[in-house]
Write a protein that holds these residues in place. Sequence first.
Motif, PDB file in Angstrom:
ATOM      1  N   LEU A   9     -10.098   9.655 -16.890  1.00 21.71           N
ATOM      2  CA  LEU A   9      -9.749   9.507 -15.478  1.00 21.71           C
ATOM      3  C   LEU A   9      -9.726  10.873 -14.796  1.00 21.71           C
ATOM      4  N   SER A  10     -10.534  11.012 -13.764  1.00 23.66           N
ATOM      5  CA  SER A  10     -10.614  12.292 -13.045  1.00 23.66           C
ATOM      6  C   SER A  10      -9.482  12.404 -12.030  1.00 23.66           C
ATOM      7  N   ASN A  11      -9.335  13.571 -11.440  1.00 21.29           N
ATOM      8  CA  ASN A  11      -8.330  13.787 -10.404  1.00 21.29           C
ATOM      9  C   ASN A  11      -8.563  12.839  -9.224  1.00 21.29           C
ATOM     10  N   ARG A  12      -9.845  12.621  -8.893  1.00 23.21           N
ATOM     11  CA  ARG A  12     -10.207  11.711  -7.797  1.00 23.21           C
ATOM     12  C   ARG A  12      -9.673  10.303  -8.073  1.00 23.21           C
ATOM     13  N   HIS A  13      -9.847   9.836  -9.299  1.00 25.69           N
ATOM     14  CA  HIS A  13      -9.359   8.503  -9.666  1.00 25.69           C
ATOM     15  C   HIS A  13      -7.845   8.416  -9.552  1.00 25.69           C
ATOM     16  N   VAL A  14      -7.169   9.382 -10.166  1.00 27.53           N
ATOM     17  CA  VAL A  14      -5.698   9.328 -10.236  1.00 27.53           C
ATOM     18  C   VAL A  14      -5.070   9.418  -8.851  1.00 27.53           C
ATOM     19  N   GLN A  15      -5.616  10.293  -7.988  1.00 30.40           N
ATOM     20  CA  GLN A  15      -5.035  10.447  -6.657  1.00 30.40           C
ATOM     21  C   GLN A  15      -5.184   9.167  -5.836  1.00 30.40           C
ATOM     22  N   MET A  16      -6.331   8.506  -5.952  1.00 33.80           N
ATOM     23  CA  MET A  16      -6.522   7.255  -5.212  1.00 33.80           C
ATOM     24  C   MET A  16      -5.682   6.127  -5.809  1.00 33.80           C
ATOM     25  N   ILE A  17      -5.516   6.149  -7.125  1.00 34.30           N
ATOM     26  CA  ILE A  17      -4.640   5.172  -7.768  1.00 34.30           C
ATOM     27  C   ILE A  17      -3.205   5.376  -7.279  1.00 34.30           C
ATOM     28  N   ALA A  18      -2.810   6.633  -7.104  1.00 35.36           N
ATOM     29  CA  ALA A  18      -1.467   6.956  -6.606  1.00 35.36           C
ATOM     30  C   ALA A  18      -1.279   6.429  -5.188  1.00 35.36           C
ATOM     31  N   ILE A  19      -2.308   6.610  -4.361  1.00 32.03           N
ATOM     32  CA  ILE A  19      -2.231   6.122  -2.978  1.00 32.03           C
ATOM     33  C   ILE A  19      -2.205   4.599  -2.962  1.00 32.03           C
ATOM     34  N   GLY A  20      -3.103   3.991  -3.762  1.00 34.67           N
ATOM     35  CA  GLY A  20      -3.162   2.533  -3.823  1.00 34.67           C
ATOM     36  C   GLY A  20      -1.869   1.929  -4.322  1.00 34.67           C
ATOM     37  N   GLY A  21      -1.228   2.608  -5.291  1.00 40.43           N
ATOM     38  CA  GLY A  21       0.046   2.128  -5.826  1.00 40.43           C
ATOM     39  C   GLY A  21       1.170   2.221  -4.816  1.00 40.43           C
ATOM     40  N   THR A  22       1.051   3.153  -3.877  1.00 40.65           N
ATOM     41  CA  THR A  22       2.069   3.331  -2.837  1.00 40.65           C
ATOM     42  C   THR A  22       1.986   2.223  -1.795  1.00 40.65           C
ATOM     43  N   ILE A  23       0.765   1.741  -1.538  1.00 42.64           N
ATOM     44  CA  ILE A  23       0.543   0.753  -0.481  1.00 42.64           C
ATOM     45  C   ILE A  23       0.483  -0.642  -1.086  1.00 42.64           C
ATOM     46  N   GLY A  24       1.473  -1.459  -0.792  1.00 43.20           N
ATOM     47  CA  GLY A  24       1.502  -2.816  -1.314  1.00 43.20           C
ATOM     48  C   GLY A  24       1.009  -3.823  -0.292  1.00 43.20           C
ATOM     49  N   THR A  25       0.734  -5.035  -0.770  1.00 44.82           N
ATOM     50  CA  THR A  25       0.273  -6.118   0.113  1.00 44.82           C
ATOM     51  C   THR A  25       1.319  -6.433   1.178  1.00 44.82           C
ATOM     52  N   GLY A  26       2.598  -6.196   0.842  1.00 43.91           N
ATOM     53  CA  GLY A  26       3.683  -6.490   1.765  1.00 43.91           C
ATOM     54  C   GLY A  26       3.577  -5.763   3.091  1.00 43.91           C
ATOM     55  N   LEU A  27       2.961  -4.580   3.098  1.00 48.75           N
ATOM     56  CA  LEU A  27       2.815  -3.832   4.350  1.00 48.75           C
ATOM     57  C   LEU A  27       1.947  -4.609   5.325  1.00 48.75           C
ATOM     58  N   PHE A  28       0.893  -5.250   4.825  1.00 44.56           N
ATOM     59  CA  PHE A  28      -0.039  -5.964   5.692  1.00 44.56           C
ATOM     60  C   PHE A  28       0.500  -7.320   6.139  1.00 44.56           C
ATOM     61  N   LEU A  29       1.269  -7.970   5.264  1.00 41.65           N
ATOM     62  CA  LEU A  29       1.742  -9.322   5.583  1.00 41.65           C
ATOM     63  C   LEU A  29       3.244  -9.404   5.843  1.00 41.65           C
ATOM     64  N   GLY A  30       4.029  -8.678   5.040  1.00 49.14           N
ATOM     65  CA  GLY A  30       5.485  -8.840   5.096  1.00 49.14           C
ATOM     66  C   GLY A  30       6.222  -7.918   6.039  1.00 49.14           C
ATOM     67  N   SER A  31       5.511  -6.939   6.638  1.00 49.71           N
ATOM     68  CA  SER A  31       6.213  -5.986   7.500  1.00 49.71           C
ATOM     69  C   SER A  31       6.778  -6.651   8.745  1.00 49.71           C
ATOM     70  N   GLY A  32       6.175  -7.764   9.159  1.00 51.91           N
ATOM     71  CA  GLY A  32       6.704  -8.491  10.315  1.00 51.91           C
ATOM     72  C   GLY A  32       8.104  -8.990  10.065  1.00 51.91           C
ATOM     73  N   SER A  33       8.389  -9.386   8.824  1.00 49.57           N
ATOM     74  CA  SER A  33       9.709  -9.893   8.464  1.00 49.57           C
ATOM     75  C   SER A  33      10.768  -8.800   8.548  1.00 49.57           C
ATOM     76  N   THR A  34      10.471  -7.618   7.994  1.00 50.39           N
ATOM     77  CA  THR A  34      11.457  -6.526   8.025  1.00 50.39           C
ATOM     78  C   THR A  34      11.671  -6.002   9.441  1.00 50.39           C
ATOM     79  N   ILE A  35      10.603  -5.944  10.236  1.00 52.73           N
ATOM     80  CA  ILE A  35      10.745  -5.479  11.624  1.00 52.73           C
ATOM     81  C   ILE A  35      11.595  -6.468  12.423  1.00 52.73           C
ATOM     82  N   SER A  36      11.351  -7.761  12.238  1.00 51.20           N
ATOM     83  CA  SER A  36      12.107  -8.767  12.993  1.00 51.20           C
ATOM     84  C   SER A  36      13.584  -8.753  12.631  1.00 51.20           C
ATOM     85  N   LYS A  37      13.903  -8.323  11.400  1.00 49.13           N
ATOM     86  CA  LYS A  37      15.302  -8.272  10.968  1.00 49.13           C
ATOM     87  C   LYS A  37      16.034  -7.046  11.502  1.00 49.13           C
ATOM     88  N   THR A  38      15.354  -5.891  11.508  1.00 50.82           N
ATOM     89  CA  THR A  38      16.045  -4.624  11.780  1.00 50.82           C
ATOM     90  C   THR A  38      15.510  -3.847  12.975  1.00 50.82           C
TER      91      THR A  38
END
Length: 461
Positions: free
Chosen positions: A16-45
């Motif tokens: 695994l190169s640095n390019r792979h690991v850095q993108m894996i790190a970014i991808g791991g930070t961004i979950g599906t919940g941001l795209f679908l579930g963020s409406g729920s947290t915003i509506s609550k708070t």
Amino acid sequence: MQEKITKNADGTIRSLSNRHVQMIAIGGTIGTGLFLGSGSTISKTGPSVMLVYLVLGCFFFLMMRAIGEMFYADPSQHTFVSFISKYLGPTAGYFTGWSYWLGLLFASMAELTAIATYFAFWFPNIPSWIVEVAFLVVLAAINLIAAKLFGEAEFWFAMIKIVAIVALIVTGIIMVFSHTSTPLGHASISNITNHFTLFPHGSFNFISAFPMVFFAFQGIEFVSITLGESKNPHKVVKKAVNETLWRIMIFYIGALAVIMAVIPWTSITPDKSPFVQVFTLAGLPAAAAIINFVVLTSAASSLNSIIFSAGRHFYQLATEGRKEGFMNRHFGKVSKNGIPSAAILISAALIFITPIMSVSNSVSSVFTIVAGSSSDMYIIVYLLTMVAHRKYRASNDFLSDGFKMPGYAITSPLTILFFFVIFASLFFIPGDVVGAIGAIIWSIVFCGLVYLKERNSKAYA
């Protein structure tokens, strides 16, 4: 030097190169919940949700620094759980390894179910089980061929998520600066500040947002599991971990700020994706289809990562067992291409249980309870990881000139306390109580069984 190693002693390959690991790190930070579930947290708070993400982001960053410090001192380890075995003893490591691996399996089942749901957006007549089997076979095959191929797949999966978030942020900024008129008003920063209050729907909703966001970040530690097979672990671990906080700032807080600037936060509802709403208001008619594609690839990325991680964890459990034992003989082996193939295969095979869950509601209900319990187990795993880090600091392995956790004397106990508070908060949220109790029962029963096994083995020794 360690950075020059291309093959580990156990036969796994550092491909695994640095390019792979850095993108894996970014991808791991961004979950599906941001795209679908963020409406729920915003509506609550409301806008104060950004404070929730910031606080949790800081503590997850500190946890990642603790994990990163241990991997920097010993990059030969395959999982962060191995440090729990090393510094807290084999029983704690055994408990954590099995708990984390089972948690990964339940998470993978949830992701596979989600993939079938998103796929049905375009092809509603194709049976879910066919979609689930097809995706699982393809992703398992990617993991079995080579770690580098897995890294390449994750690179492009992460790229899709990044492009979607950057597109949202750029679109929102343009709409704000041009004061674009929408059916909900004008896009403006004032949409965030108007009617601002820290607890718009009461302090309970604000507090309950913390575990919600916590589970959105869950899995952020996955990048550390790739370090055992990365080409330049010392260089890679610093960059991957240090950039965790700014990724959260940009991809989560930045996206949420833009969403609330375009859509007044009082108009955001939990049943709609804010991403779809923003792109629709910007005049993109295919917004729903585009975001569906993004969340489909996001779920596929999560499943791909889970198969990789579950395989390494099962392999770790096998190698920590007796050399002549069943686990070690059958699953503690590495294939010629440097992959723990048997451990990956058994993990992927168990995920095939997913299609059975749709047979009856009772099976689905049991799955929901068990999955909730295993998800809550992650908090206990994180706590043990932080305690293991403290033991590392007191050991001869500690590198005084290594990649040290900042402000350790204060930040380490604070992070441990914070995770305790998050777990305790679950008992005050009706939907999380069963899962939290289940996690405690699992911990007590498992540890009790291990203790009895060890006592009996000593009695017959």
